[in-house]
Design a protein around this motif. Structure first.
Motif, short mmCIF file in Angstrom:
data_model
loop_
_atom_site.label_atom_id
_atom_site.label_comp_id
_atom_site.label_asym_id
_atom_site.label_seq_id
_atom_site.Cartn_x
_atom_site.Cartn_y
_atom_site.Cartn_z
N ARG A 1 0.86 -1.19 0.00
CA ARG A 1 0.00 0.00 0.00
C ARG A 1 0.89 1.23 0.00
O ARG A 1 2.04 1.18 0.48
CB ARG A 1 -0.88 0.01 1.25
N LYS B 1 -5.43 -9.04 4.86
CA LYS B 1 -6.44 -8.07 5.31
C LYS B 1 -5.90 -7.26 6.48
O LYS B 1 -6.07 -6.03 6.56
CB LYS B 1 -7.71 -8.81 5.72
N VAL C 1 -4.43 7.76 2.02
CA VAL C 1 -4.14 6.47 1.39
C VAL C 1 -4.39 6.58 -0.11
O VAL C 1 -5.39 7.13 -0.56
CB VAL C 1 -5.03 5.36 1.99
N TYR D 1 -7.73 -9.20 -0.68
CA TYR D 1 -7.18 -8.12 0.13
C TYR D 1 -5.79 -7.68 -0.36
O TYR D 1 -4.94 -7.26 0.42
CB TYR D 1 -7.11 -8.53 1.60
N ASP E 1 -8.14 2.45 -3.47
CA ASP E 1 -9.19 1.86 -2.65
C ASP E 1 -8.65 0.66 -1.88
O ASP E 1 -7.71 -0.01 -2.31
CB ASP E 1 -10.36 1.42 -3.52
N THR E 2 -9.29 0.38 -0.75
CA THR E 2 -8.90 -0.79 0.03
C THR E 2 -9.23 -2.07 -0.75
O THR E 2 -10.37 -2.24 -1.19
CB THR E 2 -9.65 -0.82 1.37
N PRO E 3 -8.27 -2.97 -0.96
CA PRO E 3 -8.56 -4.22 -1.68
C PRO E 3 -9.66 -5.01 -0.96
O PRO E 3 -9.70 -5.08 0.27
CB PRO E 3 -7.23 -4.96 -1.65
N THR E 4 -10.53 -5.61 -1.73
CA THR E 4 -11.68 -6.32 -1.18
C THR E 4 -11.39 -7.80 -0.97
O THR E 4 -10.34 -8.31 -1.39
CB THR E 4 -12.87 -6.19 -2.13
N GLU F 1 -3.06 1.36 6.36
CA GLU F 1 -3.93 2.53 6.38
C GLU F 1 -3.80 3.29 7.70
O GLU F 1 -3.76 4.53 7.72
CB GLU F 1 -5.37 2.10 6.14
N GLU F 2 -3.71 2.55 8.79
CA GLU F 2 -3.54 3.19 10.10
C GLU F 2 -2.23 3.98 10.16
O GLU F 2 -2.18 5.11 10.66
CB GLU F 2 -3.57 2.12 11.19
N GLN G 1 -3.38 -4.65 5.26
CA GLN G 1 -3.99 -3.47 4.68
C GLN G 1 -4.51 -2.51 5.75
O GLN G 1 -4.33 -1.29 5.66
CB GLN G 1 -5.14 -3.87 3.73
N ALA G 2 -5.15 -3.06 6.78
CA ALA G 2 -5.65 -2.22 7.86
C ALA G 2 -4.49 -1.52 8.59
O ALA G 2 -4.59 -0.34 8.96
CB ALA G 2 -6.47 -3.06 8.84
#
Length: 573
Positions: A331, A467, A484, A495, A487-490, A474-475, A470-471
């Motif tokens: 990311r 997952k 960021v 993820y 978009d956040t990967p789904t 972003e934090e 990614q969190a």
């Protein structure tokens, strides 16, 4: 077809010249043995002006450094990639595995990130921690003496931190954090995440007369002309050629199989010369496979005989099984505080990160069993194409007035260059028997050698780990006051979990163990089925750990190679 056989009988034939093969060459030659090193690619020396790419300007390339045949860019010093013309591999049941190969003297050690981490006590006995996978037949205490000697032989910078599963070593002084890394440290501390100096095999201090000291050009991926970074050719094979033993190099030589006698013992190797396309045979008392985990498995599986109908070393039917790669997700974020940088100074540093975050949490409280570490990138190094700043990205996500041409574009680039910081998570996957490589029954490469077919699937363990990555990323970006990118990967995108093989840390295809029914090699990386064949790449790994594998390949190769010397002296093999 007539096959030319060498009259020389070597003490050992070493297939592959990367980390494992280079270390085997050094240990055996230092002991006075005569060895042949068989390498699939050409000779390479980063000191040779005709071969070096270090300290070249982007304008010296018609593509400004963009890659064509070199997947990491024209200036990267790795011949090869995930796809090589005339050397295919296939997939089974719709699965995916990207197999990276670097065919040249020194192999992948010419371009790697040189992140040099020891596995910790838990990493060798992880089944005792979470009940998954298998324990190694050896523990950290068995490998520690070789890690210690490796630190002193090759050189690695870092600091002793006292972390129980990230063991300390004998470190050279680390380089200071750069500005983007200072931002990262501040952001990580807000989330109570550890940040420590990187542990990388680049010389920040003189250790011998053969190698120079890093001068912070930031181009280790180009392989260093003063040998300040670790590459197998410059730091192991070239010194081995000056030692007591004899080292004969057979470059541009694609090994087809290990040859065996009526007793089922190895007698040498058969290889195809890439230049004349003829087949040759070398004879040796011992054969050491160090061609990479998948390449060594391919050679063994292609080495069929009356004594080894399932392939050499494959009576357990486990050669190629338990293949696994590190997990990887990434990311990036835009950090306003890093805008409007002064560009009048050199911030290159070493070729990679100066700090990183080792795994810091207890997996018992999470929905995945194994950890990951965080790698950091950013700064204002020399730009090539794809240098980390795209004006359209800023315009798309933030509505910033970037783009255009001429002086306006030049001003925008100066304004935002260096304001992006990125993260890479590198984690441990659980080794599984149903992730494997095997011989494709219908496909051969341009040399007539049957190719590999891969079957590999990530599990929810690895997806949940991505997952979490990614969190965390972003934090960290928000902690730094940033935004960021993307978009956040789904879940449907796993993820952002990269395809297996993309991190180039594949291990496990010739796993070690005490029981010949459940393993391929013993704890000294010696085939159960043929005691004069050894594997000194990452194939014998039982598990990967949340660390890069090269330092452990080197340490275990040193251990196995010294065992080979002792066994030859005792005439046991």
């Amino acid at each position: 077809m007539q096959i030319k056989e060498s009259a020389t009988v070597y003490d050992a034939i070493i297939v592959g010249s990367g980390a494992g093969g280079g270390m085997s060459t050094k240990v055996l030659a230092d002991a006075g043995l005569n060895v042949a090193v068989v390498e699939a690619g050409p000779f390479f020396d980063p000191k040779d002006p005709k071969q070096q790419t270090q300290l070249k300007w982007p304008y010296e390339s018609p593509r400004r450094g963009a890659g064509t045949t070199r997947v990491f860019g024209e200036w990267d010093m790795a011949y090869g990639g995930w796809e090589i013309e005339g050397q295919p591999y296939t997939h089974k049941d719709g699965t995916k595995f990207d197999w990276y190969r670097s065919q040249m003297l020194g192999g992948r050690t010419n371009h790697w990130g040189r992140i040099s981490l020891r596995f910790g006590p838990k990493d060798f006995k992880h089944k005792d921690v979470d009940g998954l996978g298998d324990n190694w037949p050896i523990g950290y205490e068995d490998v520690k003496p070789y890690y210690d000697r490796l630190d002193k032989l090759i050189g690695v910078f870092g600091t002793n931190e006292g972390l129980p599963n990230d063991p300390d070593g004998f470190f050279l002084p680390p380089p200071k954090p750069r500005l983007h890394e200072l931002f990262y440290i501040k952001g990580a501390r807000k989330s109570k995440m550890p940040v420590i100096p990187s542990r990388m095999s680049m010389l920040t201090k003189k250790i011998n007369n053969e190698r120079g000291v890093c001068f912070y050009c930031g181009q280790c991926g180009r392989s260093c002309q003063v040998y300040a970074d670790f590459s197998s050719g410059s730091c192991l094979i070239f010194p081995a050629q000056k030692s007591r033993g004899q080292v004969d190099l057979y470059v541009n030589s694609m090994v087809r199989e290990v040859t065996t006698n009526e007793e089922g013992k190895a007698t040498g190797v058969s290889y195809i010369n890439r230049e004349d396309r003829k087949e040759y045979k070398l004879r040796g008392k011992v054969v050491i496979l160090a061609a990479s985990a998948c390449s060594s498995a391919r050679i063994l599986l292609n080495s069929k005989s009356k004594q080894h109908p399932n392939g050499l070393g494959n009576s357990s039917d486990l050669v190629g099984k338990y293949l696994h790669d590190s997990t990887g997700a990434s990311r990036a974020g835009f950090i306003p505080g890093l805008m409007n940088r002064k560009l009048s100074y050199n911030e290159d540093g070493v070729g990679g990160m100066h700090v990183y975050t080792p795994w810091w949490l207890d997996n018992k409280n999470l929905d995945f069993p194994r950890g990951y570490h965080i790698e950091v990138w950013g700064g204002i190094g020399m730009p090539n194409y794809g240098f980390g700043f795209n004006p359209n990205e800023f315009n798309k996500f933030f509505g910033l007035p970037t783009g255009g041409y001429g002086e306006g574009l030049r001003a925008d680039v100066k304004k935002y260059y260096g304001s992006v910081i990125g993260f890479g998570g590198r984690g441990e996957a659980v080794a599984r028997k149903d992730n494997y490589c095997e011989i494709d029954p219908t496909t051969v490469d341009k040399f007539g050698i049957p190719v590999l077919r891969f079957h590999y699937k990530w599990s929810d363990f690895e997806r949940n780990q991505a997952k979490h990555m990614q969190a965390t990323f972003e934090e960290l970006i928000h902690n730094m006051g940033g935004e960021v990118l993307g978009d956040t990967p789904t879940k449907e995108q796993d993820y952002g979990l990269l395809a297996p093989g993309k991190i180039i840390h594949e291990v496990g295809t010739t796993r070690m163990g005490d029981d010949p029914k459940t393993s391929v090699t013993n704890k000294f990386q010696q085939l159960h089925d043929a005691d004069n064949v050894f594997v000194t790449d990452a194939g014998p790994f039982v598990s990967q750990a949340d660390k890069n594998c090269t330092w452990t390949i080197l340490a275990l190769s040193m251990r196995a190679s010294e065992y080979i010397v002792e066994q030859l002296k005792q005439q046991n093999i």
